[in-house]
Design a protein around this motif. Structure first.
Motif, PDB file in Angstrom:
ATOM      1  N   LEU A 121      47.532  51.009  48.324  1.00  0.00           N
ATOM      2  CA  LEU A 121      48.654  51.279  47.369  1.00  0.00           C
ATOM      3  C   LEU A 121      47.508  52.209  46.099  1.00  0.00           C
ATOM      4  N   ALA A 122      47.348  53.493  45.587  1.00  0.00           N
ATOM      5  CA  ALA A 122      46.570  54.077  44.686  1.00  0.00           C
ATOM      6  C   ALA A 122      47.151  53.630  43.210  1.00  0.00           C
ATOM      7  N   ASP A 123      45.417  53.438  43.099  1.00  0.00           N
ATOM      8  CA  ASP A 123      45.399  53.347  41.128  1.00  0.00           C
ATOM      9  C   ASP A 123      45.361  54.204  40.730  1.00  0.00           C
ATOM     10  N   ASP A 124      45.789  53.599  38.924  1.00  0.00           N
ATOM     11  CA  ASP A 124      46.221  54.706  37.816  1.00  0.00           C
ATOM     12  C   ASP A 124      44.962  55.424  38.258  1.00  0.00           C
ATOM     13  N   ASP A 125      43.392  54.727  37.973  1.00  0.00           N
ATOM     14  CA  ASP A 125      42.391  55.588  37.812  1.00  0.00           C
ATOM     15  C   ASP A 125      41.998  56.645  39.017  1.00  0.00           C
ATOM     16  N   ALA A 126      42.244  57.613  39.722  1.00  0.00           N
ATOM     17  CA  ALA A 126      41.909  57.779  41.019  1.00  0.00           C
ATOM     18  C   ALA A 126      41.007  58.039  41.578  1.00  0.00           C
ATOM     19  N   LEU A 127      39.811  57.885  40.482  1.00  0.00           N
ATOM     20  CA  LEU A 127      38.961  57.737  40.625  1.00  0.00           C
ATOM     21  C   LEU A 127      38.087  56.267  41.172  1.00  0.00           C
ATOM     22  N   SER A 128      38.907  55.521  40.717  1.00  0.00           N
ATOM     23  CA  SER A 128      38.623  54.113  41.580  1.00  0.00           C
ATOM     24  C   SER A 128      39.834  54.339  43.319  1.00  0.00           C
ATOM     25  N   SER A 165      39.254  56.624  44.717  1.00  0.00           N
ATOM     26  CA  SER A 165      38.670  57.422  45.983  1.00  0.00           C
ATOM     27  C   SER A 165      37.077  56.306  45.968  1.00  0.00           C
ATOM     28  N   ARG A 166      37.546  55.355  45.388  1.00  0.00           N
ATOM     29  CA  ARG A 166      36.121  54.839  45.584  1.00  0.00           C
ATOM     30  C   ARG A 166      36.101  53.848  47.544  1.00  0.00           C
ATOM     31  N   ALA A 167      37.795  53.377  46.806  1.00  0.00           N
ATOM     32  CA  ALA A 167      37.699  52.460  47.478  1.00  0.00           C
ATOM     33  C   ALA A 167      38.227  53.231  49.026  1.00  0.00           C
ATOM     34  N   LEU A 168      38.523  54.190  49.312  1.00  0.00           N
ATOM     35  CA  LEU A 168      38.946  55.325  50.412  1.00  0.00           C
ATOM     36  C   LEU A 168      37.428  56.016  51.204  1.00  0.00           C
ATOM     37  N   VAL A 169      36.748  55.345  50.206  1.00  0.00           N
ATOM     38  CA  VAL A 169      34.688  56.099  50.875  1.00  0.00           C
ATOM     39  C   VAL A 169      34.695  54.615  50.992  1.00  0.00           C
ATOM     40  N   ILE A 201      38.546  65.472  46.954  1.00  0.00           N
ATOM     41  CA  ILE A 201      37.045  66.350  47.565  1.00  0.00           C
ATOM     42  C   ILE A 201      36.255  64.973  46.690  1.00  0.00           C
ATOM     43  N   ALA A 202      36.638  64.318  46.141  1.00  0.00           N
ATOM     44  CA  ALA A 202      35.548  62.908  45.510  1.00  0.00           C
ATOM     45  C   ALA A 202      34.872  61.903  46.637  1.00  0.00           C
ATOM     46  N   SER A 203      36.140  61.490  47.944  1.00  0.00           N
ATOM     47  CA  SER A 203      36.055  61.018  48.650  1.00  0.00           C
ATOM     48  C   SER A 203      35.074  61.790  49.595  1.00  0.00           C
ATOM     49  N   LEU A 204      35.242  62.740  49.597  1.00  0.00           N
ATOM     50  CA  LEU A 204      34.625  63.189  51.141  1.00  0.00           C
ATOM     51  C   LEU A 204      33.335  62.988  51.553  1.00  0.00           C
ATOM     52  N   PRO A 205      32.635  62.531  53.408  1.00  0.00           N
ATOM     53  CA  PRO A 205      31.932  62.159  53.431  1.00  0.00           C
ATOM     54  C   PRO A 205      30.693  63.759  53.715  1.00  0.00           C
ATOM     55  N   VAL A 206      30.277  63.430  54.364  1.00  0.00           N
ATOM     56  CA  VAL A 206      28.988  64.656  54.492  1.00  0.00           C
ATOM     57  C   VAL A 206      30.079  65.068  55.575  1.00  0.00           C
TER      58      VAL A 206
END
Ligand SMILES: NC(=O)c1ccc[n+]([C@@H]2O[C@H](COP(=O)([O-])OP(=O)(O)OC[C@H]3O[C@@H](n4cnc5c(N)ncnc54)[C@H](O)[C@@H]3O)[C@@H](O)[C@H]2O)c1
Ligand SMILES: [Zn+2]
Ligand SMILES: [Zn+2]
Length: 357
Positions: A224-231, A233-237, A261-266
């Motif tokens: 479930l997406a958080d209102d904070d997109a970067l959080s 992203s961290r959960a997805l990583v 983009i922020a979720s991408l691994p190498v």
């Protein structure tokens, strides 16, 4: 039709021309409501008006003009919203999904005139109409046993999402995939990821009901997406051992583009499928992106070659490999389009489909 972008759609009786050279008259059976129609309705994109809306539809060919050899009267056709010009650099390469000279961008027939007198046709096809006249290259025959509502969805969301995975990104089996945004387009990315043999497949939306549909289509886990997109992203990583190999953004918001983009691994690839309101920008930190050999791909219409891809996707739907019928969770009439737009703004329903009598 829209008299102006930003105004409610209205039902009008319009005069339709007879099909001329290279044109086809289609009696519509079904038209999906896609978020791209809503972008125009809400004046997030400027388009010439007055205009008959709809770009995701299917119907029966009722008449053909002289010289039409690609379809016959009585055929079930799915309409393509990107009609290749056939002569530009991209068309000559066969990359018809990137044709910049398409009559679809003029919302008119090949000679620049309109099918409805004085009123444009969205993407040259205007599927939210009982009948429409389109360039023959936009009317693609599909097997007659295809569910017409599914054929309609093959006209946009299915081809866009499945093609983004199988064609634009060409995801190899065994790679991890995340999909952000689970409307008709994002859930078609999920179906494409299943067909590609991707694993795991993580589906993300801010509406819990969308997560259930994603699981039923083969997503291996959901968030479930958080209102904070970067959080988010961290959960997805964290959930994917450093990030998913492929992330499909199927909403069209700068914040979720940046999240992808922020979720991408190498070595990871972000595939941008969602379309933002005009003029929006997104940014990312360049050094780690380059140092990690990451990639961003833009996918227009799932890199579709409609004449061959539409019948293929339709056959897969008949075989049950591509359960596109499961995207349809509300059937409506033409009078309900404004109500359908309101529901879509709230994130309700996967795909609403107009059925014509
Ligand atoms: N690239 C192409 O060729 C192409 C083709 C068709 C549509 N599109 C675009 O794709 C996008 C999606 O279209 P659709 O018809 O599936 O739309 P939709 O409105 O049905 O689905 C969008 C989904 O995103 C979810 N969402 C919204 N904000 C979110 C957030 N912050 N975090 C997580 N989830 C969120 C909504 O709940 C909804 O489920 C649109 O921008 C549309 O214009 C692009
Ligand atoms: Zn669409
Ligand atoms: Zn072209």
């Amino acid at each position: 039709m829209l008299t102006e972008v930003g105004r409610p759609v209205e039902i009008r009786e319009l005069e339709l021309i007879e099909p001329r050279d290279g044109e086809v008259l289609v009696r519509m059976l079904a038209s999906g409501v896609c978020h791209s129609d809503l972008h125009v309705r809400d004046a997030e994109w400027d388009r010439p008006t007055p205009i008959v809306m709809g770009h995701e539809g299917a119907g029966i060919v009722e008449a053909i003009g002289p010289g039409v050899t690609t379809t016959r009267v009585g055929d079930l056709v799915a309409l393509s919203w990107l009609i290749p010009c056939g002569v530009c650099r991209m068309c000559r390469r066969g990359e018809v999904w990137a044709c910049p000279d398409s009559p679809s961008y003029r919302h008119a027939l090949l000679d620049g005139t309109t099918a409805f007198r004085g009123v444009r046709s969205y993407c040259a096809i205007a599927t939210m109409a009982e009948r429409t006249v389109v360039p023959a290259a936009g009317a693609i025959p599909v097997p007659p046993t295809t569910d017409p509502a599914v054929a309609a969805l093959i006209g946009c969301c299915v081809t866009t999402g499945v093609g983004a995975v199988l064609k634009t990104a060409n995801v190899p089996a065994g790679r991890s995939v995340a999909v952000i945004g689970l409307g008709g387009v994002g859930l078609s990315c999920v179906m494409g990821a299943v067909l590609a043999g991707a694993s795991p497949i993580i589906a993300i939306d801010r509406v819990p009901a969308k997560l259930d549909v994603a699981r039923s289509l083969g997503a291996t886990s959901t968030m479930l997406a958080d209102d904070d997109a970067l959080s988010t992203s961290r959960a997805l990583v964290d959930a994917t051992d450093g990030g998913p190999d492929y992330v499909f953004e199927a909403i069209g918001r700068p914040s979720t583009v940046e999240q992808a983009i922020a979720s991408l691994p190498v070595g990871g690839t972000a595939v941008l499928v969602g379309m933002t309101p005009a003029g929006e920008r997104a940014s990312f930190e360049v050094y780690p992106f380059v140092d990690g050999a990451r990639r961003i791909l833009a996918s227009n219409y799932g890199s579709a070659e409609p004449a061959s891809d539409f019948p293929r996707y339709a056959a897969w739907s008949i075989e049950g490999k591509l359960p596109a019928d499961r995207l349809i969770d509300r059937r409506i009439g033409l009078d309900d389009v404004e109500d359908a737009f309101a529901a879509m703004r709230r994130g309700e329903y996967v795909r609403q489909v107009i059925e014509f009598d």
